[in-house]
Design a protein around this motif. Structure first.
Motif, PDB file in Angstrom:
ATOM      1  N   GLN A  63      65.591 -10.026 125.458  1.00 17.08           N
ATOM      2  CA  GLN A  63      66.157  -9.099 126.443  1.00 17.08           C
ATOM      3  C   GLN A  63      67.665  -9.316 126.585  1.00 17.08           C
ATOM      4  O   GLN A  63      68.437  -8.356 126.668  1.00 17.08           O
ATOM      5  CB  GLN A  63      65.462  -9.293 127.786  1.00 17.08           C
ATOM      6  CG  GLN A  63      65.856  -8.274 128.828  1.00 17.08           C
ATOM      7  CD  GLN A  63      65.082  -8.456 130.120  1.00 17.08           C
ATOM      8  OE1 GLN A  63      64.618  -9.538 130.415  1.00 17.08           O
ATOM      9  NE2 GLN A  63      64.962  -7.384 130.875  1.00 17.08           N
ATOM     10  N   GLN A  64      68.078 -10.571 126.599  1.00 20.96           N
ATOM     11  CA  GLN A  64      69.513 -10.854 126.707  1.00 20.96           C
ATOM     12  C   GLN A  64      70.265 -10.314 125.490  1.00 20.96           C
ATOM     13  O   GLN A  64      71.358  -9.748 125.633  1.00 20.96           O
ATOM     14  CB  GLN A  64      69.732 -12.360 126.841  1.00 20.96           C
ATOM     15  CG  GLN A  64      69.315 -12.909 128.187  1.00 20.96           C
ATOM     16  CD  GLN A  64      69.359 -14.431 128.235  1.00 20.96           C
ATOM     17  OE1 GLN A  64      69.426 -15.098 127.203  1.00 20.96           O
ATOM     18  NE2 GLN A  64      69.317 -14.971 129.437  1.00 20.96           N
ATOM     19  N   GLN A  65      69.700 -10.480 124.314  1.00 20.99           N
ATOM     20  CA  GLN A  65      70.365  -9.987 123.109  1.00 20.99           C
ATOM     21  C   GLN A  65      70.427  -8.463 123.101  1.00 20.99           C
ATOM     22  O   GLN A  65      71.413  -7.876 122.653  1.00 20.99           O
ATOM     23  CB  GLN A  65      69.640 -10.499 121.858  1.00 20.99           C
ATOM     24  CG  GLN A  65      69.761 -11.991 121.658  1.00 20.99           C
ATOM     25  CD  GLN A  65      71.200 -12.459 121.593  1.00 20.99           C
ATOM     26  OE1 GLN A  65      72.033 -11.860 120.927  1.00 20.99           O
ATOM     27  NE2 GLN A  65      71.520 -13.528 122.304  1.00 20.99           N
ATOM     28  N   THR A  66      69.397  -7.810 123.632  1.00 21.88           N
ATOM     29  CA  THR A  66      69.417  -6.352 123.734  1.00 21.88           C
ATOM     30  C   THR A  66      70.506  -5.899 124.690  1.00 21.88           C
ATOM     31  O   THR A  66      71.212  -4.917 124.426  1.00 21.88           O
ATOM     32  CB  THR A  66      68.045  -5.846 124.212  1.00 21.88           C
ATOM     33  OG1 THR A  66      67.057  -6.266 123.268  1.00 21.88           O
ATOM     34  CG2 THR A  66      68.010  -4.334 124.329  1.00 21.88           C
ATOM     35  N   ASN A  67      70.667  -6.610 125.796  1.00 21.83           N
ATOM     36  CA  ASN A  67      71.719  -6.270 126.749  1.00 21.83           C
ATOM     37  C   ASN A  67      73.109  -6.448 126.141  1.00 21.83           C
ATOM     38  O   ASN A  67      74.008  -5.635 126.385  1.00 21.83           O
ATOM     39  CB  ASN A  67      71.585  -7.119 128.017  1.00 21.83           C
ATOM     40  CG  ASN A  67      70.399  -6.731 128.860  1.00 21.83           C
ATOM     41  OD1 ASN A  67      69.883  -5.623 128.741  1.00 21.83           O
ATOM     42  ND2 ASN A  67      69.932  -7.633 129.693  1.00 21.83           N
ATOM     43  N   VAL A  68      73.285  -7.477 125.344  1.00 17.90           N
ATOM     44  CA  VAL A  68      74.577  -7.696 124.684  1.00 17.90           C
ATOM     45  C   VAL A  68      74.864  -6.557 123.710  1.00 17.90           C
ATOM     46  O   VAL A  68      75.983  -6.039 123.649  1.00 17.90           O
ATOM     47  CB  VAL A  68      74.591  -9.067 123.968  1.00 17.90           C
ATOM     48  CG1 VAL A  68      75.789  -9.187 123.045  1.00 17.90           C
ATOM     49  CG2 VAL A  68      74.581 -10.194 124.984  1.00 17.90           C
ATOM     50  N   THR A  69      73.842  -6.138 122.965  1.00 23.99           N
ATOM     51  CA  THR A  69      74.012  -5.035 122.019  1.00 23.99           C
ATOM     52  C   THR A  69      74.351  -3.733 122.736  1.00 23.99           C
ATOM     53  O   THR A  69      75.229  -2.970 122.297  1.00 23.99           O
ATOM     54  CB  THR A  69      72.740  -4.857 121.180  1.00 23.99           C
ATOM     55  OG1 THR A  69      72.443  -6.101 120.530  1.00 23.99           O
ATOM     56  CG2 THR A  69      72.898  -3.776 120.141  1.00 23.99           C
ATOM     57  N   ALA A  70      73.663  -3.469 123.850  1.00 29.14           N
ATOM     58  CA  ALA A  70      73.936  -2.252 124.622  1.00 29.14           C
ATOM     59  C   ALA A  70      75.351  -2.275 125.194  1.00 29.14           C
ATOM     60  O   ALA A  70      76.050  -1.250 125.203  1.00 29.14           O
ATOM     61  CB  ALA A  70      72.915  -2.104 125.736  1.00 29.14           C
ATOM     62  N   GLN A  71      75.782  -3.428 125.658  1.00 28.80           N
ATOM     63  CA  GLN A  71      77.135  -3.536 126.197  1.00 28.80           C
ATOM     64  C   GLN A  71      78.168  -3.320 125.092  1.00 28.80           C
ATOM     65  O   GLN A  71      79.195  -2.653 125.312  1.00 28.80           O
ATOM     66  CB  GLN A  71      77.338  -4.898 126.842  1.00 28.80           C
ATOM     67  CG  GLN A  71      78.673  -5.050 127.533  1.00 28.80           C
ATOM     68  CD  GLN A  71      78.814  -6.388 128.232  1.00 28.80           C
ATOM     69  OE1 GLN A  71      77.995  -7.270 128.062  1.00 28.80           O
ATOM     70  NE2 GLN A  71      79.869  -6.526 129.008  1.00 28.80           N
ATOM     71  N   ALA A  72      77.918  -3.850 123.909  1.00 31.86           N
ATOM     72  CA  ALA A  72      78.845  -3.657 122.796  1.00 31.86           C
ATOM     73  C   ALA A  72      78.907  -2.184 122.400  1.00 31.86           C
ATOM     74  O   ALA A  72      80.002  -1.651 122.126  1.00 31.86           O
ATOM     75  CB  ALA A  72      78.424  -4.506 121.606  1.00 31.86           C
ATOM     76  N   ALA A  73      77.771  -1.497 122.389  1.00 33.48           N
ATOM     77  CA  ALA A  73      77.765  -0.073 122.046  1.00 33.48           C
ATOM     78  C   ALA A  73      78.529   0.742 123.089  1.00 33.48           C
ATOM     79  O   ALA A  73      79.275   1.666 122.745  1.00 33.48           O
ATOM     80  CB  ALA A  73      76.327   0.422 121.938  1.00 33.48           C
ATOM     81  N   THR A  74      78.357   0.385 124.362  1.00 33.52           N
ATOM     82  CA  THR A  74      79.090   1.086 125.427  1.00 33.52           C
ATOM     83  C   THR A  74      80.583   0.834 125.311  1.00 33.52           C
ATOM     84  O   THR A  74      81.401   1.750 125.456  1.00 33.52           O
ATOM     85  CB  THR A  74      78.587   0.618 126.806  1.00 33.52           C
ATOM     86  OG1 THR A  74      77.182   0.864 126.879  1.00 33.52           O
ATOM     87  CG2 THR A  74      79.287   1.343 127.924  1.00 33.52           C
ATOM     88  N   THR A  75      80.937  -0.411 125.026  1.00 35.39           N
ATOM     89  CA  THR A  75      82.356  -0.766 124.888  1.00 35.39           C
ATOM     90  C   THR A  75      83.012   0.008 123.753  1.00 35.39           C
ATOM     91  O   THR A  75      84.168   0.418 123.853  1.00 35.39           O
ATOM     92  CB  THR A  75      82.489  -2.279 124.646  1.00 35.39           C
ATOM     93  OG1 THR A  75      81.883  -2.967 125.738  1.00 35.39           O
ATOM     94  CG2 THR A  75      83.924  -2.707 124.525  1.00 35.39           C
ATOM     95  N   MET A  76      82.282   0.220 122.679  1.00 33.37           N
ATOM     96  CA  MET A  76      82.849   0.966 121.559  1.00 33.37           C
ATOM     97  C   MET A  76      82.750   2.480 121.784  1.00 33.37           C
ATOM     98  O   MET A  76      83.579   3.242 121.267  1.00 33.37           O
ATOM     99  CB  MET A  76      82.118   0.610 120.259  1.00 33.37           C
ATOM    100  CG  MET A  76      82.346  -0.817 119.817  1.00 33.37           C
ATOM    101  SD  MET A  76      84.078  -1.241 119.599  1.00 33.37           S
ATOM    102  CE  MET A  76      84.497  -0.191 118.242  1.00 33.37           C
ATOM    103  N   GLY A  77      81.760   2.940 122.544  1.00 31.22           N
ATOM    104  CA  GLY A  77      81.567   4.368 122.738  1.00 31.22           C
ATOM    105  C   GLY A  77      82.537   4.999 123.709  1.00 31.22           C
ATOM    106  O   GLY A  77      82.957   6.149 123.517  1.00 31.22           O
ATOM    107  N   VAL A  78      82.910   4.279 124.757  1.00 29.34           N
ATOM    108  CA  VAL A  78      83.812   4.851 125.767  1.00 29.34           C
ATOM    109  C   VAL A  78      85.178   5.201 125.177  1.00 29.34           C
ATOM    110  O   VAL A  78      85.674   6.317 125.385  1.00 29.34           O
ATOM    111  CB  VAL A  78      83.926   3.911 126.991  1.00 29.34           C
ATOM    112  CG1 VAL A  78      85.041   4.331 127.920  1.00 29.34           C
ATOM    113  CG2 VAL A  78      82.597   3.873 127.740  1.00 29.34           C
TER     114      VAL A  78
END
Length: 105
Positions: A63-78
């Protein structure tokens, strides 16, 4: 003389063993046999709890690794969304829907 030694051995062999001696030998064996089911049950519980702990830890890590991946995708998407030219998007949208652009006052 050989017969005297044999008679002494035979007499010693036929004597009864003191019951306290036999109890001191058999009681530890009975105790070990009696404790075996409880020990095996305790080992089973300990192994099950260890397996469940490992499963919970693995789920938490995933779950923690999924959250890190989601945060990285958001950081690159914005920044990607911010870099899109909005004026050209408006013009393309109006062309698609067949509307005319409103003239600013």
């Amino acid at each position: 003389m050989a017969g005297a030694g044999t008679a002494a051995w035979s007499q010693a062999y036929n004597q009864q063993v003191n019951p306290q001696v036999t109890d001191s030998v058999t009681q530890p064996n009975v105790e070990v046999v009696g404790e075996a089911p409880a020990m095996s049950q305790g080992n089973l519980y300990q192994e099950e709890s260890q397996a469940l702990s490992n499963a919970a830890h693995s789920a938490t890590t995933a779950q923690q690794q999924t959250n890190v991946t989601a945060q990285a995708a958001t950081t690159m998407g914005v920044p990607t969304l911010d870099s899109v030219d909005t004026a050209s998007t408006e013009a393309a949208t109006r062309d698609i829907f067949g509307a005319t652009a409103a003239e600013p006052d």
